[in-house]
Write a protein that holds these residues in place. Sequence first.
Motif, PDB file in Angstrom:
ATOM      1  N   ARG A 115      39.786 -42.017  11.811  1.00 28.28           N
ATOM      2  CA  ARG A 115      39.816 -42.762  10.371  1.00 28.28           C
ATOM      3  C   ARG A 115      40.396 -41.968   9.343  1.00 28.28           C
ATOM      4  O   ARG A 115      41.332 -42.295   8.574  1.00 28.28           O
ATOM      5  CB  ARG A 115      38.400 -42.863  10.116  1.00 28.28           C
ATOM      6  CG  ARG A 115      37.795 -44.082  10.770  1.00 28.28           C
ATOM      7  CD  ARG A 115      36.383 -44.247  10.101  1.00 28.28           C
ATOM      8  NE  ARG A 115      36.209 -45.270   9.069  1.00 28.28           N
ATOM      9  CZ  ARG A 115      36.357 -46.290   9.182  1.00 28.28           C
ATOM     10  NH1 ARG A 115      36.836 -47.068  10.335  1.00 28.28           N
ATOM     11  NH2 ARG A 115      35.986 -47.350   8.160  1.00 28.28           N
ATOM     12  N   ALA A 116      40.552 -40.426   9.682  1.00 27.19           N
ATOM     13  CA  ALA A 116      40.935 -39.689   8.620  1.00 27.19           C
ATOM     14  C   ALA A 116      42.708 -39.648   8.727  1.00 27.19           C
ATOM     15  O   ALA A 116      43.123 -39.843   7.626  1.00 27.19           O
ATOM     16  CB  ALA A 116      40.752 -38.057   8.886  1.00 27.19           C
ATOM     17  N   ALA A 117      42.957 -40.007   9.918  1.00 33.90           N
ATOM     18  CA  ALA A 117      44.510 -39.980  10.189  1.00 33.90           C
ATOM     19  C   ALA A 117      44.975 -41.332   9.373  1.00 33.90           C
ATOM     20  O   ALA A 117      46.143 -41.395   8.905  1.00 33.90           O
ATOM     21  CB  ALA A 117      44.864 -39.905  11.613  1.00 33.90           C
ATOM     22  N   GLU A 118      44.130 -42.479   9.637  1.00 38.32           N
ATOM     23  CA  GLU A 118      44.680 -43.728   9.356  1.00 38.32           C
ATOM     24  C   GLU A 118      44.604 -43.676   7.657  1.00 38.32           C
ATOM     25  O   GLU A 118      45.264 -44.246   7.142  1.00 38.32           O
ATOM     26  CB  GLU A 118      43.548 -44.746   9.864  1.00 38.32           C
ATOM     27  CG  GLU A 118      44.118 -46.233   9.412  1.00 38.32           C
ATOM     28  CD  GLU A 118      43.136 -47.188  10.114  1.00 38.32           C
ATOM     29  OE1 GLU A 118      43.650 -48.587   9.786  1.00 38.32           O
ATOM     30  OE2 GLU A 118      42.247 -47.001  10.818  1.00 38.32           O
ATOM     31  N   ARG A 119      43.376 -42.935   7.138  1.00 38.20           N
ATOM     32  CA  ARG A 119      43.452 -42.979   5.747  1.00 38.20           C
ATOM     33  C   ARG A 119      44.685 -42.102   5.109  1.00 38.20           C
ATOM     34  O   ARG A 119      45.442 -42.501   4.075  1.00 38.20           O
ATOM     35  CB  ARG A 119      42.166 -42.296   5.153  1.00 38.20           C
ATOM     36  CG  ARG A 119      41.089 -43.233   5.092  1.00 38.20           C
ATOM     37  CD  ARG A 119      39.799 -42.222   4.165  1.00 38.20           C
ATOM     38  NE  ARG A 119      39.470 -41.107   5.069  1.00 38.20           N
ATOM     39  CZ  ARG A 119      38.448 -41.026   5.932  1.00 38.20           C
ATOM     40  NH1 ARG A 119      37.781 -42.117   6.290  1.00 38.20           N
ATOM     41  NH2 ARG A 119      38.215 -39.905   6.556  1.00 38.20           N
ATOM     42  N   GLY A 120      45.026 -40.955   6.019  1.00 38.11           N
ATOM     43  CA  GLY A 120      46.140 -40.302   5.303  1.00 38.11           C
ATOM     44  C   GLY A 120      47.584 -41.151   5.425  1.00 38.11           C
ATOM     45  O   GLY A 120      48.382 -41.264   4.749  1.00 38.11           O
ATOM     46  N   ALA A 121      47.618 -42.017   6.413  1.00 41.05           N
ATOM     47  CA  ALA A 121      48.906 -42.784   6.816  1.00 41.05           C
ATOM     48  C   ALA A 121      49.013 -43.995   5.740  1.00 41.05           C
ATOM     49  O   ALA A 121      49.823 -44.431   5.158  1.00 41.05           O
ATOM     50  CB  ALA A 121      48.889 -43.431   8.309  1.00 41.05           C
TER      51      ALA A 121
END
Length: 158
Positions: free
Chosen positions: A15-21
């Motif tokens: 989720r953190a990676a998706e938020r960053g993207a």
Amino acid sequence: MLSSVESIGVTEQLRAAERGAAAPYVDYPPTPWWYAPSVGAWAAAMIGTFVWWRQNAALFVASLAVLIAVEALFVVWMRRRHGALPMPGKGTPPPEIAGEWRRYFAALPVVALIVGLVWWLVGVPAAAGAAFVLVTVGLAVYERRYAAAAAATRARLR
């Protein structure tokens, strides 16, 4: 096999990676109120220059050159203002925003067709007016829909 604690950690990392993207697509400065009317006026002026197409070639070419220079300056300003934010059609946006981009690009040929028909049936000044209205309203609607899509993306990724 992952334990439940490890799977929660992996899920949160994803989720953190998706938020960053998604960040470049959803964290942006608000568009100034004059943006849509300015782009609409530019489109109208671009079409309006064709009044001189057969009457005065020098004035026609000079008008086009000025409008192209204004467009280049505007793009430079937008890139500086938005920083590394992707422009429509670039990158891989979140699904909510990708849908808005598809609708935006699907509307462009429709606007061009309507303006072209007005030009053909009524004339250049009417086509310039149609371009102003369609581009201004179209961009205002797109900006509103994009903001809603960005809010939906932020809510989904909380």
